[in-house]
Design a protein around this motif. Structure first.
Motif, PDB file in Angstrom:
ATOM      1  N   MET A 222      16.226  -7.106  31.768  1.00 36.94           N
ATOM      2  CA  MET A 222      16.355  -8.163  30.771  1.00 36.94           C
ATOM      3  C   MET A 222      15.032  -8.884  30.551  1.00 36.94           C
ATOM      4  O   MET A 222      14.726  -9.311  29.436  1.00 36.94           O
ATOM      5  N   CYS A 226      13.609  -9.041  26.734  1.00 32.32           N
ATOM      6  CA  CYS A 226      13.502 -10.302  25.998  1.00 32.32           C
ATOM      7  C   CYS A 226      12.084 -10.559  25.502  1.00 32.32           C
ATOM      8  O   CYS A 226      11.845 -11.520  24.763  1.00 32.32           O
ATOM      9  N   ILE A 267      19.699 -12.918  25.077  1.00 38.45           N
ATOM     10  CA  ILE A 267      21.079 -12.527  25.373  1.00 38.45           C
ATOM     11  C   ILE A 267      22.014 -12.975  24.261  1.00 38.45           C
ATOM     12  O   ILE A 267      22.899 -12.228  23.826  1.00 38.45           O
ATOM     13  N   ARG A 271      20.906  -9.062  22.352  1.00 36.84           N
ATOM     14  CA  ARG A 271      21.465  -8.034  23.229  1.00 36.84           C
ATOM     15  C   ARG A 271      22.622  -7.336  22.548  1.00 36.84           C
ATOM     16  O   ARG A 271      23.495  -7.980  21.949  1.00 36.84           O
TER      17      ARG A 271
END
Length: 274
Positions: A222, A226, A267, A271
């Protein structure tokens, strides 16, 4: 009581030591940890660098121990800053330990230092970005925010996490946010302030241990996805703590500062759904 300004830091790990170094110059530093070897090593390191540091062996899950820490800090001088970094990670701790330390222990710190805080005192509790992902019903949020610390373990929403360390961690960190929000009024009435910091992935020994687990691999993926391209550093958390305990944030209380390199934003908006 002496005339010295006093800084209290719970947790003698990389984050706690960075905070002590950032805030401790010219002040009395009281460092607290549940591990005697870690505490001794950290205090020795601070003293060797010229800090007026002392250590107090303290298990934050023990209300009486935290009350003694707060009393000792108040007796040592003007209590200016408390930064609560002590915690247990989802990768290395059991669900029970996480609830005891991360949830109940934080409540103990808020309660005990709320009794001795005065004008100008600022408390920062280090939570986690994980607290932003916990889904908690409004009634359960109210209980997490307002129930006496001794009753937190018995709440239905706490019992529901069972033996799942990740669920316990997310709930505990959300509980940190809620209890700080609820405590802001009492701290305001004392002329004091209280906030949380929610770090993302920070380069500490705890994070290194977590990166070797399945959840840690996902966590590092992640970080790349990101766009941050790196983990955060303890010094960056210390800088945030310096802001939240310093004169430039006198109107900031009862809130959370998310320091995660944009992971939460990614997120939410980028995502792909599971």
């Amino acid at each position: 009581m002496t005339g010295s300004d006093v800084v209290v830091v719970t947790g003698a790990g990389g984050m706690g030591l960075a905070v002590a170094r950032r805030l401790g110059s010219g002040r009395t530093v009281i460092l607290a940890d549940a591990s005697a070897p870690a505490l001794e090593q950290a205090v020795d390191s601070l003293r060797a660098a010229g800090y007026a540091a002392t250590g107090r062996l303290t298990d934050v899950s023990d209300a009486a121990a935290v009350a003694k820490l707060a009393a000792a800090a108040a007796d040592a001088g003007r209590l200016t800053a408390i930064v609560h970094t002590a915690g247990v990670s989802a990768a290395t701790g059991t669900a029970k330990a996480i609830i005891e330390v991360d949830l109940v222990g934080t409540a103990h710190v808020i309660d005990a230092f709320g009794e001795v805080a005065g004008p100008g005192t600022a408390l920062v509790c280090v939570s986690s970005m994980a607290g932003h992902y916990a889904t908690v019903a409004p009634g359960d949020e109210r209980a997490l925010a307002l129930a006496p610390a001794a009753e937190l373990r018995t709440l239905d929403v706490v019992r529901a996490v069972g033996d799942d360390p990740l669920a316990a961690y997310m709930l505990a960190k959300r509980g940190n946010h809620l209890r700080v929000q609820a405590a802001a009024l009492a701290w305001n009435l004392r002329g004091a302030r209280i906030n949380t910091i929610s770090p993302g992935v920070i380069s500490t020994a705890m994070a290194a241990a977590e990166s070797r687990t399945a959840s840690g691999v996902h966590m590092m993926a992640m970080v790349e996805a990101c766009g941050a391209g790196r983990t955060g550093t303890p010094a960056e958390i210390a800088a945030a703590a310096a802001y939240l305990t310093g004169p430039e944030s006198l109107y900031v209380t009862g809130t959370d500062l998310l320091i995660d390199g944009g992971q939460a934003a990614w997120i939410r908006w980028h995502r792909e759904p599971a």
